[in-house]
Motif scaffolding. Sequence first.
Motif, PDB file in Angstrom:
ATOM      1  N   ALA A 144      -3.613   5.049  -7.412  1.00 51.61           N
ATOM      2  CA  ALA A 144      -3.784   5.036  -5.953  1.00 51.61           C
ATOM      3  C   ALA A 144      -4.885   6.020  -5.573  1.00 51.61           C
ATOM      4  CB  ALA A 144      -2.474   5.401  -5.268  1.00 51.61           C
ATOM      5  N   GLU A 145      -4.840   7.188  -6.202  1.00 52.14           N
ATOM      6  CA  GLU A 145      -5.856   8.210  -5.965  1.00 52.14           C
ATOM      7  C   GLU A 145      -7.244   7.691  -6.358  1.00 52.14           C
ATOM      8  OE1 GLU A 145      -6.060  11.248  -4.829  1.00 52.14           O
ATOM      9  OE2 GLU A 145      -7.998  11.785  -5.726  1.00 52.14           O
ATOM     10  N   HIS A 146      -7.326   7.096  -7.542  1.00 49.43           N
ATOM     11  CA  HIS A 146      -8.592   6.616  -8.098  1.00 49.43           C
ATOM     12  C   HIS A 146      -9.228   5.548  -7.199  1.00 49.43           C
ATOM     13  CE1 HIS A 146     -11.310   5.582 -11.493  1.00 49.43           C
ATOM     14  NE2 HIS A 146     -11.266   4.373 -10.955  1.00 49.43           N
ATOM     15  N   GLY A 148      -8.548   5.038  -4.062  1.00 45.82           N
ATOM     16  CA  GLY A 148      -8.493   5.408  -2.648  1.00 45.82           C
ATOM     17  C   GLY A 148      -7.534   4.513  -1.872  1.00 45.82           C
ATOM     18  N   ALA A 149      -6.419   4.144  -2.508  1.00 46.81           N
ATOM     19  CA  ALA A 149      -5.481   3.202  -1.889  1.00 46.81           C
ATOM     20  C   ALA A 149      -4.232   3.926  -1.389  1.00 46.81           C
ATOM     21  CB  ALA A 149      -5.077   2.150  -2.908  1.00 46.81           C
ATOM     22  N   HIS A 150      -3.545   3.312  -0.433  1.00 51.43           N
ATOM     23  CA  HIS A 150      -2.252   3.842  -0.020  1.00 51.43           C
ATOM     24  C   HIS A 150      -1.258   3.571  -1.140  1.00 51.43           C
ATOM     25  CE1 HIS A 150      -4.290   3.867   3.715  1.00 51.43           C
ATOM     26  NE2 HIS A 150      -4.256   2.554   3.864  1.00 51.43           N
ATOM     27  N   LYS A 151      -0.293   4.482  -1.291  1.00 48.83           N
ATOM     28  CA  LYS A 151       0.659   4.315  -2.399  1.00 48.83           C
ATOM     29  C   LYS A 151       2.044   3.950  -1.880  1.00 48.83           C
ATOM     30  CE  LYS A 151       1.935   7.975  -4.712  1.00 48.83           C
ATOM     31  NZ  LYS A 151       1.591   9.146  -5.490  1.00 48.83           N
ATOM     32  N   SER A 229      -0.383  16.880  -9.417  1.00 50.49           N
ATOM     33  CA  SER A 229       0.266  17.536  -8.275  1.00 50.49           C
ATOM     34  C   SER A 229      -0.520  17.333  -6.975  1.00 50.49           C
ATOM     35  CB  SER A 229       0.427  19.027  -8.559  1.00 50.49           C
ATOM     36  OG  SER A 229      -0.829  19.557  -8.927  1.00 50.49           O
ATOM     37  N   ASP A 230      -1.819  17.009  -7.069  1.00 53.95           N
ATOM     38  CA  ASP A 230      -2.615  16.786  -5.859  1.00 53.95           C
ATOM     39  C   ASP A 230      -2.186  15.537  -5.093  1.00 53.95           C
ATOM     40  OD1 ASP A 230      -4.070  18.949  -6.616  1.00 53.95           O
ATOM     41  OD2 ASP A 230      -6.044  17.972  -6.455  1.00 53.95           O
ATOM     42  N   TYR A 231      -1.650  14.540  -5.815  1.00 53.37           N
ATOM     43  CA  TYR A 231      -1.369  13.274  -5.123  1.00 53.37           C
ATOM     44  C   TYR A 231       0.026  12.716  -5.382  1.00 53.37           C
ATOM     45  CZ  TYR A 231      -3.348  12.213  -9.672  1.00 53.37           C
ATOM     46  OH  TYR A 231      -3.621  12.229 -11.006  1.00 53.37           O
ATOM     47  N   LEU A 232       0.801  13.402  -6.224  1.00 61.11           N
ATOM     48  CA  LEU A 232       2.145  12.890  -6.538  1.00 61.11           C
ATOM     49  C   LEU A 232       2.963  12.639  -5.271  1.00 61.11           C
ATOM     50  CD1 LEU A 232       4.234  12.246  -8.760  1.00 61.11           C
ATOM     51  CD2 LEU A 232       4.895  14.636  -8.718  1.00 61.11           C
ATOM     52  N   TYR A 233       2.858  13.565  -4.320  1.00 58.34           N
ATOM     53  CA  TYR A 233       3.678  13.471  -3.104  1.00 58.34           C
ATOM     54  C   TYR A 233       2.958  12.724  -1.977  1.00 58.34           C
ATOM     55  CZ  TYR A 233       6.787  16.773  -5.384  1.00 58.34           C
ATOM     56  OH  TYR A 233       7.657  17.352  -6.256  1.00 58.34           O
ATOM     57  N   ASN A 234       1.796  12.183  -2.270  1.00 56.90           N
ATOM     58  CA  ASN A 234       1.041  11.462  -1.243  1.00 56.90           C
ATOM     59  C   ASN A 234       1.509  10.005  -1.201  1.00 56.90           C
ATOM     60  OD1 ASN A 234      -0.804  10.834   0.676  1.00 56.90           O
ATOM     61  ND2 ASN A 234      -2.615  11.040  -0.636  1.00 56.90           N
ATOM     62  N   VAL A 235       2.710   9.814  -0.667  1.00 56.06           N
ATOM     63  CA  VAL A 235       3.366   8.504  -0.709  1.00 56.06           C
ATOM     64  C   VAL A 235       3.443   7.950   0.709  1.00 56.06           C
ATOM     65  CG1 VAL A 235       5.502   7.304  -1.311  1.00 56.06           C
ATOM     66  CG2 VAL A 235       4.780   9.288  -2.639  1.00 56.06           C
ATOM     67  N   SER A 236       3.002   6.715   0.904  1.00 57.37           N
ATOM     68  CA  SER A 236       3.086   6.119   2.238  1.00 57.37           C
ATOM     69  C   SER A 236       4.467   5.554   2.508  1.00 57.37           C
ATOM     70  CB  SER A 236       2.065   4.989   2.370  1.00 57.37           C
ATOM     71  OG  SER A 236       0.771   5.537   2.474  1.00 57.37           O
ATOM     72  N   LEU A 237       5.082   4.996   1.466  1.00 52.76           N
ATOM     73  CA  LEU A 237       6.332   4.276   1.694  1.00 52.76           C
ATOM     74  C   LEU A 237       7.097   4.159   0.385  1.00 52.76           C
ATOM     75  CD1 LEU A 237       7.774   2.383   3.867  1.00 52.76           C
ATOM     76  CD2 LEU A 237       6.625   0.500   2.736  1.00 52.76           C
ATOM     77  N   GLU A 454      -2.941   2.326   8.358  1.00 49.49           N
ATOM     78  CA  GLU A 454      -3.746   3.138   7.447  1.00 49.49           C
ATOM     79  C   GLU A 454      -2.979   4.237   6.722  1.00 49.49           C
ATOM     80  OE1 GLU A 454      -7.381   3.829   9.591  1.00 49.49           O
ATOM     81  OE2 GLU A 454      -7.633   1.658   9.674  1.00 49.49           O
ATOM     82  N   GLY A 455      -1.933   3.820   6.074  1.00 48.33           N
ATOM     83  CA  GLY A 455      -1.165   4.754   5.259  1.00 48.33           C
ATOM     84  C   GLY A 455       0.092   5.266   5.944  1.00 48.33           C
ATOM     85  N   ALA A 456       0.238   4.920   7.244  1.00 51.78           N
ATOM     86  CA  ALA A 456       1.437   5.293   8.013  1.00 51.78           C
ATOM     87  C   ALA A 456       1.813   6.761   7.818  1.00 51.78           C
ATOM     88  CB  ALA A 456       2.621   4.373   7.647  1.00 51.78           C
ATOM     89  N   LYS A 457       0.811   7.626   7.970  1.00 46.72           N
ATOM     90  CA  LYS A 457       1.032   9.067   7.778  1.00 46.72           C
ATOM     91  C   LYS A 457       2.072   9.625   8.740  1.00 46.72           C
ATOM     92  CE  LYS A 457      -1.657  10.075   4.390  1.00 46.72           C
ATOM     93  NZ  LYS A 457      -1.456   8.737   3.856  1.00 46.72           N
ATOM     94  N   HIS A 458       2.214   8.954   9.903  1.00 51.36           N
ATOM     95  CA  HIS A 458       3.153   9.464  10.917  1.00 51.36           C
ATOM     96  C   HIS A 458       4.604   9.389  10.456  1.00 51.36           C
ATOM     97  CE1 HIS A 458       3.077   5.143  11.449  1.00 51.36           C
ATOM     98  NE2 HIS A 458       4.226   5.236  12.093  1.00 51.36           N
TER      99      HIS A 458
HETATM  100  C1  LIG Z   1      -3.475  10.466   0.389  1.00 50.07           C
HETATM  101  O1  LIG Z   1      -3.524   9.063   0.476  1.00 50.07           O
HETATM  102  C2  LIG Z   1      -4.374   8.572   1.468  1.00 50.07           C
HETATM  103  C3  LIG Z   1      -4.210   7.066   1.468  1.00 50.07           C
HETATM  104  O2  LIG Z   1      -2.951   6.723   1.977  1.00 50.07           O
HETATM  105  C4  LIG Z   1      -5.793   9.018   1.204  1.00 50.07           C
HETATM  106  O3  LIG Z   1      -6.643   8.565   2.223  1.00 50.07           O
HETATM  107  C5  LIG Z   1      -5.838  10.533   1.131  1.00 50.07           C
HETATM  108  O4  LIG Z   1      -7.131  10.959   0.772  1.00 50.07           O
HETATM  109  C6  LIG Z   1      -4.846  11.026   0.105  1.00 50.07           C
HETATM  110  N1  LIG Z   1      -4.787  12.468   0.142  1.00 50.07           N
HETATM  111  C7  LIG Z   1      -4.854  13.236  -0.952  1.00 50.07           C
HETATM  112  C8  LIG Z   1      -4.757  14.694  -0.708  1.00 50.07           C
HETATM  113  O5  LIG Z   1      -4.966  12.765  -2.061  1.00 50.07           O
END
Ligand SMILES: *[C@@H]1O[C@H](CO)[C@@H](O)[C@H](O)[C@H]1NC(C)=O
Length: 512
Positions: A144-146, A148-151, A229-237, A454-458
Amino acid sequence: MWLFDVYLILHCIYIAQGAKILGIFPVLSKSHYTVGNVLLKELARRGHDVTMISPFEENNKPPNASYRDIKLKFEIDKEVKGLNFFSRTTSHPYLSTLFLNYIGCRIVDQSLKQPIIQKLLNSDEKFDVVIMDQFVVDGFSYFAEHFGAHKILLAPTVANSWVNPLVGNPAPPSVVPELLMEYTSDMDFFERLQNTIFYLFAELNRHLYFFPRQNSIIQQNVPNAKPLSDYLYNVSLVLVNGHESFTYSASSVPAMKNVGGFHVSATGKLPDDLKKYMDNAKEGVIFFSMGSHLQSSQFPIEIRDAILRVFSTLKVKILWKWEHEELPGKPENVKLGKWFPQQEILAHPNLKLFITHGGLLSLIEAIHHGVPLLSIPVRGDQKLNAAIAEKMGYAIKIIYDDFEENKFKNALDELLANPVYKKNAVYRSTLFHDRPMKPLDEAVYWVEYVLRHEGAKHLRVSSLKLSWYQYILLDVSIFLLAVAGLVIYVSKLLFKKLCCNKTTRKTKIKRS
Ligand SMILES: *[C@@H]1O[C@H](CO)[C@@H](O)[C@H](O)[C@H]1NC(C)=O
Ligand SMILES: *[C@@H]1O[C@H](CO)[C@@H](O)[C@H](O)[C@H]1NC(C)=O
């Protein structure tokens, strides 16, 4: 202004219809693949461009839809196939955790090394969303990080301590039973004690061994990858295969949706010979299957013979999913098959009982059709599922390691004679079906929701920003204790001073 509205609507339609979706379901277990495959096929059917990374292949791709397989090949496949899962070591919760870690790390490592995956990572393909299996393969978060996708995480099990922290879902071990234990959410003191000790073990294992190991596998295979650890918790849903109709009721943060049961498809027709067989079974039919992964032909001979002896005393007919040609000593009333259309059998009115390993998908299919269970849990989450099913009153469980012929016979007699099990199964079935929308529609809705917003960050809860000691208010508690200590100390000092002053004054007065 209206032009802007039209733009917004078109934008939403564009995103919702044409998203590029990457599914990652690398685990060698068919049930994990099934939940991912059902959701991704539906997304493809609705106009999304789907790519699926897994060790399986879809032979029945949805027509006129974009569904591509990237097929993984594992050496580990042979190791796993050679295992006899009826051996005790795989069912022990602590050993099983370590075993699953080992498998999970091998899967991520072997996947990342495959040319087909390296090619994908080095291509300039983009994905809007990654939907991945939430099960000991957290390293795949890197994808997802690579891209640039929502996870989006899809948990093939009910919510559990592997997935809850990733979206900050409150789940204290006092009420949330561990996946590999055999408790329900109502635990007495000793159960809570055991559950908590296991929870702590699993937490330490995750943070001291598992996550660092997954991270180092990514670093070894992908040059310049950011740390996990930079993106493990970057979960949209998180989509969870749970629902109150078949599991305990628990808290869910807004980013966690219980869409359990979405894999159940409309029931087809029974093949003619089976239909005739079941229609003519006046005393009823028992369906016996240990699922796709466990082979009942691997049962030890003593257990197999005990089962056959008990079956021979019954009037009902039995359909047994048995993977060999022959079964010595097979009674008249037992019919064997290497494969059976499970859902269609469960839907037949003459079906009285399902004897199962209690895998979640089988259990859900039974609830869908209101069928009581005899659960023989072996490993994984099966003991948890069986404990909950028994507590809900539509099942009896016999843990595989404790299997005894007379227990098996008594359980069968009770389940066939007492109508309360069927009644409870039907009740659970009505709860299962009573929902605002079908679970598959709901799962698709939330995936498209993440795309629309766009990732439903809210949806994210603030606890994700705190460290664990801040979350459990350890810092605040220590501060309050310190203040309280200080207040007590100062009061004591003052008090001493005051009354000492008085006594000295009194003595002074007396003396004078
Ligand atoms: C987290 O994920 C979003 C996509 O949902 C991305 O745009 C954002 O850069 C990511 N943030 C980090 C810190 O990786
Ligand atoms: C697939 O698309 C073709 C051409 O657009 C159309 O003729 C056909 O009916 C479609 N098939 C299905 C199953 O939708």
